[in-house]
Design a protein around this motif. Structure first.
Motif, PDB file in Angstrom:
ATOM      1  N   TYR A  56       0.821  -1.214   0.000  1.00 33.09           N
ATOM      2  CA  TYR A  56       0.000   0.000   0.000  1.00 33.09           C
ATOM      3  C   TYR A  56       0.857   1.268   0.000  1.00 33.09           C
ATOM      4  CZ  TYR A  56      -4.118  -2.816   1.162  1.00 33.09           C
ATOM      5  OH  TYR A  56      -5.133  -3.721   1.139  1.00 33.09           O
ATOM      6  N   PHE A  57       1.841   1.292   0.886  1.00 32.97           N
ATOM      7  CA  PHE A  57       2.634   2.505   1.066  1.00 32.97           C
ATOM      8  C   PHE A  57       3.284   2.947  -0.236  1.00 32.97           C
ATOM      9  CE2 PHE A  57       6.589   4.738   1.961  1.00 32.97           C
ATOM     10  CZ  PHE A  57       6.108   5.805   2.695  1.00 32.97           C
ATOM     11  N   GLU A  58       3.911   2.001  -0.960  1.00 33.09           N
ATOM     12  CA  GLU A  58       4.612   2.362  -2.190  1.00 33.09           C
ATOM     13  C   GLU A  58       3.681   3.018  -3.198  1.00 33.09           C
ATOM     14  OE1 GLU A  58       4.994  -0.618  -0.741  1.00 33.09           O
ATOM     15  OE2 GLU A  58       7.127  -0.693  -0.258  1.00 33.09           O
ATOM     16  N   TYR A  59       2.487   2.471  -3.352  1.00 35.37           N
ATOM     17  CA  TYR A  59       1.547   3.019  -4.324  1.00 35.37           C
ATOM     18  C   TYR A  59       0.924   4.330  -3.839  1.00 35.37           C
ATOM     19  CZ  TYR A  59       1.984  -1.286  -6.962  1.00 35.37           C
ATOM     20  OH  TYR A  59       2.478  -2.319  -7.687  1.00 35.37           O
ATOM     21  N   LEU A  60       0.610   4.400  -2.557  1.00 35.61           N
ATOM     22  CA  LEU A  60      -0.018   5.618  -2.035  1.00 35.61           C
ATOM     23  C   LEU A  60       0.941   6.795  -2.015  1.00 35.61           C
ATOM     24  CD1 LEU A  60      -2.158   4.160   0.887  1.00 35.61           C
ATOM     25  CD2 LEU A  60      -2.963   5.003  -1.333  1.00 35.61           C
ATOM     26  N   VAL A  61       2.190   6.536  -1.694  1.00 35.68           N
ATOM     27  CA  VAL A  61       3.156   7.629  -1.631  1.00 35.68           C
ATOM     28  C   VAL A  61       3.443   8.170  -3.037  1.00 35.68           C
ATOM     29  CG1 VAL A  61       5.379   6.387  -1.794  1.00 35.68           C
ATOM     30  CG2 VAL A  61       5.189   8.371  -0.313  1.00 35.68           C
TER      31      VAL A  61
END
Length: 124
Positions: A56-61
């Motif tokens: 999630y983090f990689e895509y959201l950031v």
């Protein structure tokens, strides 16, 4: 004296494994609404993104969401892609089995190209 949540407690929140993104974002927003002074939209986005782990983090950031609701929609698409198997969820424990491939070992006898040959001086 009851102390309400602050920015650090928001950042420490985590999504439960059985909780959907929609449920988590709603719980997170309810907690964020209790923070004083109130959060700006940009600050909400940054704090919310930082509560996630991979993938999630990689895509959201990388997203350029300007509104919290847009960010939640992106997170829901990521969640759906994980369920469909289009994105690998690195948080799930995967059993790794090591398969040893049998390879043939060829023992080459004779001259090795990198080795110097020893020549004997023959009488001329």
């Amino acid at each position: 004296m009851d102390v309400g949540p602050d920015r650090s407690s928001l950042q420490a929140m985590k999504k439960d494994n059985k909780e959907s993104i929609r449920e988590y974002s709603q719980r997170w927003c309810e907690t964020a609404a209790q923070v004083n002074p109130h959060l700006l939209e940009k600050e909400m986005i940054n704090l919310f993104v930082n509560t996630f782990k991979a993938p999630y983090f990689e895509y959201l950031v990388e997203s350029s969401a300007q509104y919290f609701s847009d960010l939640v929609a992106i997170a829901e698409r990521i969640e759906q892609a994980i369920h469909l198997g289009r994105i690998a969820d690195s948080t799930e424990k995967k059993s790794f089995t090591w398969e040893r491939k049998e390879t043939e070992v060829h023992n080459i006898e004779g001259d090795y190209k990198g080795r110097r040959k020893s020549y004997q001086n023959k009488d001329i």
